[in-house]
Scaffold this active site. Sequence first.
Site, PDB file in Angstrom:
ATOM      1  N   ALA A 233       0.754  -1.228  -0.118  1.00  0.00           N
ATOM      2  CA  ALA A 233      -0.302  -0.195   0.476  1.00  0.00           C
ATOM      3  C   ALA A 233       0.637   1.358   0.148  1.00  0.00           C
ATOM      4  O   ALA A 233       1.690   1.507   0.917  1.00  0.00           O
ATOM      5  CB  ALA A 233      -0.842   0.453   1.540  1.00  0.00           C
ATOM      6  N   LYS A 237       3.151   2.232  -6.634  1.00  0.00           N
ATOM      7  CA  LYS A 237       3.328   0.095  -7.618  1.00  0.00           C
ATOM      8  C   LYS A 237       2.533   1.385  -8.840  1.00  0.00           C
ATOM      9  O   LYS A 237       2.863   1.186 -10.191  1.00  0.00           O
ATOM     10  CB  LYS A 237       3.010  -0.310  -7.036  1.00  0.00           C
ATOM     11  CG  LYS A 237       1.614  -0.274  -6.398  1.00  0.00           C
ATOM     12  CD  LYS A 237       1.482  -1.539  -6.154  1.00  0.00           C
ATOM     13  CE  LYS A 237       0.085  -1.480  -5.177  1.00  0.00           C
ATOM     14  NZ  LYS A 237      -0.460  -0.489  -3.825  1.00  0.00           N
ATOM     15  N   SER A 238       1.718   2.155  -8.521  1.00  0.00           N
ATOM     16  CA  SER A 238       0.776   2.912  -9.186  1.00  0.00           C
ATOM     17  C   SER A 238       1.539   3.827 -10.343  1.00  0.00           C
ATOM     18  O   SER A 238       1.524   3.809 -11.353  1.00  0.00           O
ATOM     19  CB  SER A 238      -1.161   3.074  -8.792  1.00  0.00           C
ATOM     20  OG  SER A 238      -1.401   2.343  -8.264  1.00  0.00           O
ATOM     21  N   ALA A 255      -9.140   0.419 -14.822  1.00  0.00           N
ATOM     22  CA  ALA A 255      -9.370   0.463 -13.704  1.00  0.00           C
ATOM     23  C   ALA A 255     -11.026  -0.842 -12.772  1.00  0.00           C
ATOM     24  O   ALA A 255     -11.594  -1.394 -13.283  1.00  0.00           O
ATOM     25  CB  ALA A 255     -10.225   1.936 -13.176  1.00  0.00           C
ATOM     26  N   HIS A 273      -5.866   8.871  -9.272  1.00  0.00           N
ATOM     27  CA  HIS A 273      -4.980   8.785 -10.373  1.00  0.00           C
ATOM     28  C   HIS A 273      -5.621   9.286 -11.503  1.00  0.00           C
ATOM     29  O   HIS A 273      -5.192   9.435 -12.242  1.00  0.00           O
ATOM     30  CB  HIS A 273      -5.856   7.624  -9.974  1.00  0.00           C
ATOM     31  CG  HIS A 273      -5.160   6.210  -9.112  1.00  0.00           C
ATOM     32  ND1 HIS A 273      -4.520   4.753  -9.591  1.00  0.00           N
ATOM     33  CD2 HIS A 273      -4.855   6.652  -7.820  1.00  0.00           C
ATOM     34  CE1 HIS A 273      -3.700   4.488  -8.380  1.00  0.00           C
ATOM     35  NE2 HIS A 273      -3.845   4.995  -7.316  1.00  0.00           N
ATOM     36  N   ARG A 276      -3.503  12.659 -12.742  1.00  0.00           N
ATOM     37  CA  ARG A 276      -2.204  12.677 -12.833  1.00  0.00           C
ATOM     38  C   ARG A 276      -1.826  11.878 -14.824  1.00  0.00           C
ATOM     39  O   ARG A 276      -0.562  11.263 -14.889  1.00  0.00           O
ATOM     40  CB  ARG A 276      -1.176  11.647 -12.062  1.00  0.00           C
ATOM     41  CG  ARG A 276      -1.583  10.251 -11.437  1.00  0.00           C
ATOM     42  CD  ARG A 276      -0.339   9.818 -10.294  1.00  0.00           C
ATOM     43  NE  ARG A 276      -0.495   7.938  -9.991  1.00  0.00           N
ATOM     44  CZ  ARG A 276      -0.913   7.899  -9.111  1.00  0.00           C
ATOM     45  NH1 ARG A 276      -0.635   8.386  -7.869  1.00  0.00           N
ATOM     46  NH2 ARG A 276      -1.066   6.614  -8.760  1.00  0.00           N
TER      47      ARG A 276
END
Length: 402
Positions: A233, A237-238, A255, A273, A276
Amino acid sequence: MELTLLGTGAPAGLPRPDCPCAACATALGPDARAATSLLVDGVLLLDLTPGAAFAAARAGRSLGGVRQVLLSHPHDGPAVEVPAGLPQPGRVPDGREQALPTGHRVRAVAMDTPGTGYAVTGPDGHRLLYLPPGGAPAGLEEGTPHAEPYHMVLADVVGRPDALARLRAVGAVGPTTDVVAVHIDHDVPPGAELRRRLAAAGATVVPDGTTLVVGAYEDAPHVPRRTLVLGGARSGKSVEAERRLEAFPEVLYVATGGTRGGDTEWAARVATHRERRPGSWRTVETCDLVPLLKDEGPPLLIDCLSLWLTYAMDAVGAWDDAEWANGGERGLRERVRELAAAVRETRRTVVAVSNEVGSGIVPATASGRRYRDELGRLNAAVAGECEQVLLVVAGQAMVLRG
């Protein structure tokens, strides 16, 4: 056409003077970079920087044959003494072309920020494109094909990956185009981390003083077609997954989390998310991944497999012990096999994100332990079909495979 990179760094160089950051502290030896300056066939100098004559001498080159000096930066920059015998620096107006007596042709490319890009065609017909720091070509519209790909592109790949995406979208950068990163600043640690990030965009970086032959196809980095990005978390990573595709056009962001109506905290996460992501990306909200993987199309970014697993476990009743024993486990295994097979067979470029669990506290409930175990199995199955697997810890990506 021969190109010598007298410098490959940002206008302030790398390390920056008096900068205490970790990237500047480790920018030593081949990772130290003077401001970007290019010498083309010994006759054309793109950007005059302090110490250019010494840089040329260190590279075994002379500026004595230079017939034209052109500036790309949005301003003329700091006062630089013009070495004796060198012509005064100038600039070609946007859209205009200038011919040199040596047979080189230079066309000025309009930018979306102040500054000038230069498309240079050599006497042999080979073509290179040089972009200023922080700039991308203006007026490139998707669907308007470029005449033919450049043989080499030198651009601020780290600072403006979207410039590379735009060039790819119109065919100005093709599979055989050598993409070289210049204007390297301290935005990313030098050395292996810089090379890793650039390789994901299909670009390379070379030390100051390197001479390249335009049109002689280099061993360009191989962009993995399937990548799995793991992490805990808020590990980053994203962000890492998005960074790997930001230099490519028409990405489809998948998604798997849904909207979760009424959950304001979740809505805020989704909004962060979306903000960006590049504006050219499309988003689809679905957990039906197999048809997308089977279809032809632009790159997929799947975020994330751990939420897909929640959906799949809901569908087979995996949270109930009786349903799990009475076909739920078999049903989930089949869904995972179908997904892994689709990843194996896909023709698309895919970057998938998943949570890495099981390294910490053992869940207190049987359903929690079941989810942890199944996510571990899912991650292993998908990783086995990927050319590259990354583990992101504290924002730092470690390559596990590829």
